[in-house]
Design a protein around this motif. Structure first.
Motif, PDB file in Angstrom:
ATOM      1  N   MET A   1      62.579  25.275  45.081  1.00 56.11           N
ATOM      2  CA  MET A   1      62.199  25.741  46.396  1.00 56.11           C
ATOM      3  C   MET A   1      62.553  27.218  46.468  1.00 56.11           C
ATOM      4  O   MET A   1      63.608  27.630  46.017  1.00 56.11           O
ATOM      5  N   ARG A   2      61.656  27.988  47.030  1.00 57.42           N
ATOM      6  CA  ARG A   2      61.910  29.420  47.199  1.00 57.42           C
ATOM      7  C   ARG A   2      61.821  29.773  48.674  1.00 57.42           C
ATOM      8  O   ARG A   2      60.844  29.458  49.334  1.00 57.42           O
ATOM      9  N   LEU A   3      62.861  30.402  49.170  1.00 57.50           N
ATOM     10  CA  LEU A   3      62.902  30.853  50.564  1.00 57.50           C
ATOM     11  C   LEU A   3      63.095  32.358  50.562  1.00 57.50           C
ATOM     12  O   LEU A   3      64.126  32.854  50.127  1.00 57.50           O
ATOM     13  N   SER A   4      62.108  33.071  51.040  1.00 55.60           N
ATOM     14  CA  SER A   4      62.185  34.528  50.977  1.00 55.60           C
ATOM     15  C   SER A   4      62.737  35.163  52.245  1.00 55.60           C
ATOM     16  O   SER A   4      62.986  36.362  52.271  1.00 55.60           O
ATOM     17  N   SER A   5      62.932  34.365  53.305  1.00 56.42           N
ATOM     18  CA  SER A   5      63.475  34.925  54.531  1.00 56.42           C
ATOM     19  C   SER A   5      63.996  33.826  55.447  1.00 56.42           C
ATOM     20  O   SER A   5      63.469  32.722  55.456  1.00 56.42           O
ATOM     21  N   PHE A   6      65.042  34.158  56.168  1.00 52.64           N
ATOM     22  CA  PHE A   6      65.549  33.307  57.241  1.00 52.64           C
ATOM     23  C   PHE A   6      65.392  34.042  58.569  1.00 52.64           C
ATOM     24  O   PHE A   6      66.206  33.900  59.475  1.00 52.64           O
ATOM     25  N   ASP A   7      64.350  34.820  58.673  1.00 49.10           N
ATOM     26  CA  ASP A   7      64.095  35.641  59.841  1.00 49.10           C
ATOM     27  C   ASP A   7      64.036  34.788  61.113  1.00 49.10           C
ATOM     28  O   ASP A   7      63.499  33.683  61.108  1.00 49.10           O
ATOM     29  N   ARG A   8      64.582  35.311  62.184  1.00 47.45           N
ATOM     30  CA  ARG A   8      64.629  34.629  63.477  1.00 47.45           C
ATOM     31  C   ARG A   8      63.234  34.207  63.962  1.00 47.45           C
ATOM     32  O   ARG A   8      63.058  33.153  64.540  1.00 47.45           O
ATOM     33  N   GLY A   9      62.221  35.005  63.678  1.00 46.13           N
ATOM     34  CA  GLY A   9      60.869  34.704  64.129  1.00 46.13           C
ATOM     35  C   GLY A   9      60.188  33.580  63.369  1.00 46.13           C
ATOM     36  O   GLY A   9      59.105  33.150  63.739  1.00 46.13           O
ATOM     37  N   LEU A  10      60.836  33.100  62.310  1.00 43.83           N
ATOM     38  CA  LEU A  10      60.234  32.053  61.488  1.00 43.83           C
ATOM     39  C   LEU A  10      60.744  30.657  61.806  1.00 43.83           C
ATOM     40  O   LEU A  10      60.512  29.734  61.029  1.00 43.83           O
ATOM     41  N   ILE A  11      61.415  30.472  62.918  1.00 45.73           N
ATOM     42  CA  ILE A  11      62.041  29.186  63.189  1.00 45.73           C
ATOM     43  C   ILE A  11      61.044  28.025  63.156  1.00 45.73           C
ATOM     44  O   ILE A  11      61.299  27.002  62.535  1.00 45.73           O
ATOM     45  N   ASP A  12      59.894  28.177  63.761  1.00 45.51           N
ATOM     46  CA  ASP A  12      58.916  27.088  63.772  1.00 45.51           C
ATOM     47  C   ASP A  12      58.391  26.799  62.372  1.00 45.51           C
ATOM     48  O   ASP A  12      58.270  25.639  61.970  1.00 45.51           O
ATOM     49  N   GLU A  13      58.095  27.849  61.616  1.00 37.95           N
ATOM     50  CA  GLU A  13      57.595  27.679  60.260  1.00 37.95           C
ATOM     51  C   GLU A  13      58.641  27.039  59.348  1.00 37.95           C
ATOM     52  O   GLU A  13      58.334  26.150  58.560  1.00 37.95           O
ATOM     53  N   LEU A  14      59.887  27.498  59.447  1.00 29.07           N
ATOM     54  CA  LEU A  14      60.936  26.928  58.613  1.00 29.07           C
ATOM     55  C   LEU A  14      61.222  25.477  58.979  1.00 29.07           C
ATOM     56  O   LEU A  14      61.384  24.631  58.095  1.00 29.07           O
ATOM     57  N   ASN A  15      61.270  25.157  60.261  1.00 28.43           N
ATOM     58  CA  ASN A  15      61.501  23.766  60.657  1.00 28.43           C
ATOM     59  C   ASN A  15      60.379  22.860  60.176  1.00 28.43           C
ATOM     60  O   ASN A  15      60.630  21.762  59.691  1.00 28.43           O
ATOM     61  N   ALA A  16      59.139  23.317  60.278  1.00 25.61           N
ATOM     62  CA  ALA A  16      58.005  22.525  59.791  1.00 25.61           C
ATOM     63  C   ALA A  16      58.088  22.356  58.280  1.00 25.61           C
ATOM     64  O   ALA A  16      57.810  21.277  57.751  1.00 25.61           O
ATOM     65  N   PHE A  17      58.496  23.415  57.587  1.00 26.74           N
ATOM     66  CA  PHE A  17      58.645  23.342  56.138  1.00 26.74           C
ATOM     67  C   PHE A  17      59.721  22.331  55.762  1.00 26.74           C
ATOM     68  O   PHE A  17      59.508  21.479  54.893  1.00 26.74           O
ATOM     69  N   TYR A  18      60.887  22.408  56.394  1.00 22.95           N
ATOM     70  CA  TYR A  18      61.978  21.479  56.089  1.00 22.95           C
ATOM     71  C   TYR A  18      61.549  20.033  56.351  1.00 22.95           C
ATOM     72  O   TYR A  18      61.849  19.137  55.565  1.00 22.95           O
ATOM     73  N   GLU A  19      60.871  19.810  57.443  1.00 21.16           N
ATOM     74  CA  GLU A  19      60.411  18.458  57.758  1.00 21.16           C
ATOM     75  C   GLU A  19      59.381  17.965  56.750  1.00 21.16           C
ATOM     76  O   GLU A  19      59.382  16.798  56.376  1.00 21.16           O
ATOM     77  N   SER A  20      58.511  18.867  56.284  1.00 20.34           N
ATOM     78  CA  SER A  20      57.467  18.454  55.347  1.00 20.34           C
ATOM     79  C   SER A  20      58.018  18.112  53.968  1.00 20.34           C
ATOM     80  O   SER A  20      57.401  17.349  53.231  1.00 20.34           O
TER      81      SER A  20
END
Length: 55
Positions: A1-20
């Motif tokens: 798994m590669r994560l290039s950012s934990f930017d605050r604006g990515l919360i929805d995208e990151l949560n969807a990614f983690y769930e998927s």
């Protein structure tokens, strides 16, 4: 798994990614997270990964 950012604006995208990928994460004995060149961000963006980490 590669994560290039934990930017605050990515919360929805990151949560969807983690769930998927949750079922994949639970079915594997090991997890490698590539954080090279990660620009950082908000620490709350990786909280959902904590159950999969150990030292």
């Amino acid at each position: 798994m590669r994560l290039s950012s934990f930017d605050r604006g990515l919360i929805d995208e990151l949560n969807a990614f983690y769930e998927s990928i949750a079922s994949d994460l639970n079915s594997k004995p090991f997890l490698i997270i590539d954080l090279r060149n990660n620009g950082g961000g908000d620490e709350r963006r990786y909280f959902k990964l904590l159950p999969y980490l150990y030292t």
